[in-house]
Design a protein around this motif. Sequence first.
Motif, mmCIF file in Angstrom:
data_model
loop_
_atom_site.group_PDB
_atom_site.id
_atom_site.type_symbol
_atom_site.label_atom_id
_atom_site.label_comp_id
_atom_site.label_asym_id
_atom_site.label_seq_id
_atom_site.Cartn_x
_atom_site.Cartn_y
_atom_site.Cartn_z
ATOM 1 N N UNK A 130 0.853 -1.203 0.000
ATOM 2 C CA UNK A 130 0.000 0.000 0.000
ATOM 3 C C UNK A 130 0.883 1.246 0.000
ATOM 4 N N UNK A 131 0.285 2.341 -0.529
ATOM 5 C CA UNK A 131 1.054 3.583 -0.696
ATOM 6 C C UNK A 131 0.072 4.738 -0.484
ATOM 7 N N UNK A 132 0.192 5.481 0.611
ATOM 8 C CA UNK A 132 -0.692 6.626 0.882
ATOM 9 C C UNK A 132 -0.193 7.824 0.081
ATOM 10 N N UNK A 133 -1.126 8.401 -0.702
ATOM 11 C CA UNK A 133 -0.776 9.569 -1.518
ATOM 12 C C UNK A 133 -1.944 10.553 -1.382
ATOM 13 N N UNK A 134 -1.737 11.547 -0.554
ATOM 14 C CA UNK A 134 -2.848 12.385 -0.099
ATOM 15 C C UNK A 134 -2.520 13.858 -0.221
ATOM 16 N N UNK A 135 -3.403 14.636 -0.800
ATOM 17 C CA UNK A 135 -3.172 16.068 -0.852
ATOM 18 C C UNK A 135 -3.246 16.635 0.563
ATOM 19 N N UNK A 136 -2.301 17.516 0.914
ATOM 20 C CA UNK A 136 -2.282 18.144 2.250
ATOM 21 C C UNK A 136 -3.270 19.303 2.223
ATOM 22 N N UNK A 137 -4.520 19.017 2.565
ATOM 23 C CA UNK A 137 -5.523 20.092 2.552
ATOM 24 C C UNK A 137 -5.986 20.310 3.995
ATOM 25 N N UNK A 138 -7.011 21.100 4.153
ATOM 26 C CA UNK A 138 -7.453 21.454 5.521
ATOM 27 C C UNK A 138 -8.059 20.245 6.238
ATOM 28 N N UNK A 139 -8.255 19.131 5.527
ATOM 29 C CA UNK A 139 -8.873 17.989 6.227
ATOM 30 C C UNK A 139 -7.885 17.348 7.192
ATOM 31 N N UNK A 140 -6.606 17.786 7.164
ATOM 32 C CA UNK A 140 -5.653 17.194 8.103
ATOM 33 C C UNK A 140 -5.801 17.887 9.453
ATOM 34 N N UNK A 141 -5.229 17.273 10.501
ATOM 35 C CA UNK A 141 -5.363 17.799 11.860
ATOM 36 C C UNK A 141 -4.647 19.136 12.028
ATOM 37 N N UNK A 142 -4.994 19.832 13.103
ATOM 38 C CA UNK A 142 -4.452 21.178 13.353
ATOM 39 C C UNK A 142 -2.943 21.189 13.507
ATOM 40 N N UNK A 143 -2.389 20.156 14.168
ATOM 41 C CA UNK A 143 -0.930 20.141 14.362
ATOM 42 C C UNK A 143 -0.198 20.079 13.030
#
Length: 333
Positions: A130-143
């Motif tokens: 498996x390979x996580x490939x995710x746009x860093x948008x506002x859905x990520x946590x505050x930290x």
Amino acid sequence: MDGDKKPWDPSQLRKYDLNLEEIPRLHYKDPKIDEYIKENKPVVITESNIVKPAVQRWSLEYLERNLGHSGHTVFVSRNHKFKYYDEKKIYNRVSNTKGVEFTPPTRKVEMRIEDFMKRVKEWKKGDERIYLQQSLTTTVGNNIVEDFVKFDWDYVNGKQTKHNWGPLTSNLLFIAMEGNQTPCHYDEQENFFAQVQGYKRCILFPPSQFECLYPYPVHHPHDRQSMVDFERPDYNKFPKFKNVKGWEAVVGPGDVLYIPIYWWHHIESLLRGGPTVTVNFWYKGGPSTLEYPLKDHQKVSITRNVEKMLLEVLQDPKEVGPLLRSMVLGRYT
Ligand SMILES: C[C@@H](CC(=O)O)C(=O)C(=O)O
Ligand SMILES: [Zn+2]
């Protein structure tokens, strides 16, 4: 690290029969970096603060705790290759028929970060990778957002402005298992490829090597990907691959590799090196003024436009090859 002591071993690199030179590594304050970028040549930028907060804090545990609990985009592969494909091209809208018989080599799923991390930890030989490939948008946590805003944006924005790049289109976060591979392809964007955790081997080829790397037709789902399997090259089908000449760098935490627009790149997480984390910065290319002689990447762009135009007019992808052959063979050869 003392002297030449490398934090990785050559046995962690997959073996390829390639003629490769080292990509230069320059300290981020070195003005020669701008000369490389100006000439569309790759360079590894070292000791920068571009993604320093991530290098300091983004362990897998931290990412699991802070990446956010919505689903994340994860690719699943039956082997170590994660060859990109454009889902929209599997059904060819232009000819309103099945464009090409195509079996996707990977599948895309939404996975919770805790499930992703569990599968990475419990992976054993023979399991799907498996390979996580995710746009860093506002859905990520505050930290994560806090760390992200502390990236050295002055530095990267400065390069974007100085070299007249287009807008930043995305920052993708990549979390790979050791040994995961993104096979050789090119993108139509400038790329600051920032390594955060672990080591990745990056093999690059200039756009001028187009003929040696045999990209799929533009209408194919694997558009922009090389047809050559680096591990088992078919020199009968792809004879010019023997002449390919590339550049390579192994990047580690804090290194930022400039991958120029249209440059081919084949990237893999080192064998037995543990999971890796990367953040990329993709920028649209700058305005393309036609100055002669044309740059190699401009010629690649022209070939793409010719293929697209022909498909638009001919409608059937199977007619594009024969027409191009009738135009060229015996006339332009
Ligand atoms: C996904 C990445 C390669 C990798 O890190 O596996 C890449 O091709 C890019 O950033 O353009
Ligand atoms: Zn890429």
